[in-house]
Enzyme design. Structure first.
Site, PDB file in Angstrom:
ATOM      1  N   GLY A 239       0.815  -1.208   0.000  1.00 13.83           N
ATOM      2  CA  GLY A 239       0.000   0.000   0.000  1.00 13.83           C
ATOM      3  C   GLY A 239       0.845   1.252   0.000  1.00 13.83           C
ATOM      4  N   ASP A 240       0.178   2.377   0.074  1.00 11.50           N
ATOM      5  CA  ASP A 240       0.809   3.689   0.093  1.00 11.50           C
ATOM      6  C   ASP A 240       1.184   4.026   1.529  1.00 11.50           C
ATOM      7  OD1 ASP A 240       1.541   6.332  -0.003  1.00 11.50           O
ATOM      8  OD2 ASP A 240      -0.275   7.028  -1.018  1.00 11.50           O
ATOM      9  N   HIS A 259      11.073  14.022   3.241  1.00 13.04           N
ATOM     10  CA  HIS A 259      11.717  15.108   2.492  1.00 13.04           C
ATOM     11  C   HIS A 259      11.218  15.183   1.043  1.00 13.04           C
ATOM     12  CE1 HIS A 259      15.415  12.809   0.631  1.00 13.04           C
ATOM     13  NE2 HIS A 259      14.289  12.142   0.476  1.00 13.04           N
TER      14      HIS A 259
END
Length: 351
Positions: A239-240, A259
């Site tokens: 998944g994300d 970042h």
């Protein structure tokens, strides 16, 4: 394998060169960067792993034109990467050794990622970013970096391999400053092929892990974790990692992910971590931290990569402190590791 001492590095100009010559050396860094990248791509370091070789032998081994190969080797050697011996044979130096595919501290894919088409081309559009704020990568390629990676299999392989380089070394350094044995479950968000999590679990046999990554990358993690002997202690979550944060972790690891995003997006991720981890979970953020002043620091240059390639940024310690506080964390301490990385350790604020 023979390693020659690295030659004195000429770039960015000798300390006694006049200012215009030192400035020219900085602007002309491509004169060294691209020959090194070509030699990395051709596998020259691997071809020299068993010892020095003549130019003719080396050129035949990598199917190169001898004269052109020698010129690239000579350019790289003058900045300490490869060396020509008195008998005319070419050999590795400590820096050249890092270009081997099986080097102890490999950076071959980093060299290729930074100097090959997609990310190299984006720097030609950096002025557009400074004028408009729009990602130079998107200007150059018509699509954001992470969408581009889904379309270019060859570059994606280089990019993902680069993200895994040096990570095992970082795990050892982390374990030297933090006793991870106190954390029953380590959750690694966006942990790539599992190198960081896997190496930590190998050192702490009583810990278990959770790795959240894109489905394609999860498949790369399986053999890595198996090789480290920890696969049976890791739950893989496809998944994300910016949206799916598993609950119940005792510690959360976020390496070189935040970042890539602006403050609003990074804050949203951190708030999800705070909600998932509860009142006692410790957060470990691995990033470059920008120091004050004019002295050289990697973070100040990596920040330009973030500016060019996506909407991200490197942050100062105070900026990290404010971002973490807004998400419900208090920055406890910052531990420097091998440049350019630092580890920010944060704990949940009460309430």
């Amino acid at each position: 394998m023979t390693l020659e001492a690295s030659a004195p590095i000429g770039l960015p100009g000798g300390p006694y060169d006049p200012p215009h010559a030192r400035l020219l050396a900085l602007a002309a860094a491509k004169w060294a960067a691209q020959p090194i990248a070509v030699l990395a791509e051709m596998g020259i370091a691997d071809a020299l792993a068993d010892g020095p070789r003549t130019l003719a032998d080396l050129a035949a081994a990598v199917e190169a034109q001898p004269s052109a190969l020698r010129r690239c080797l000579r350019a790289a050697a003058c900045v300490g990467v490869f060396a020509e011996q008195e008998d005319g044979r070419w050999s590795l130096t400590p820096m050249a050794d890092c270009l081997r595919r099986d080097a102890a501290t490999p950076i071959r894919n980093w060299v290729l990622m930074l100097t090959r088409g997609p990310m190299w081309d984006s720097f030609g559009k950096l002025a557009e970013t400074v004028r408009t704020g729009r990602s130079a990568f998107e200007v150059a390629h018509g699509t954001p970096l992470f969408d581009y990676l889904d379309k270019d299999d060859a570059f994606r392989e280089v990019y993902e391999s680069a993200m895994g380089e040096l990570t095992g070394e970082l795990a050892a350094e982390l374990a030297d400053v933090v006793d991870f044995g106190r954390y029953g479950t380590l959750v690694d968000l966006g942990g790539g092929d599992g190198a960081l999590l896997g190496n930590l679990l190998a050192r702490y046999p009583d810990c278990r892990g959770v790795l959240v990554e894109r489905p394609r990358v999860i498949e790369l993690a399986r053999p890595r974790l198996t090789a480290l002997g920890v696969a049976d202690r890791v739950r893989l979550v496809p998944g994300d990692a910016t949206a799916e944060v598993p609950a119940g972790g005792d510690a959360y690891l976020v390496k070189n992910m935040l970042h890539c995003f602006d403050d609003d997006t990074a804050l949203a991720v951190l708030r999800r971590v705070r909600a998932a981890g509860g009142a006692d979970a410790t957060l470990f953020v691995v990033e470059a931290v920008v120091p004050p002043g004019n002295d050289f620091h990697w973070a100040k240059l990596i920040d330009i990569e973030m500016l060019a390639d996506n909407d991200g940024r490197e942050r100062t310690e105070e900026e990290w402190r404010e971002l973490l506080h807004a998400a419900g964390f208090a920055l406890d301490r910052v531990c420097a590791t091998t440049p350019p990385q630092s580890v920010l350790i944060a704990r949940p604020l009460p309430g």
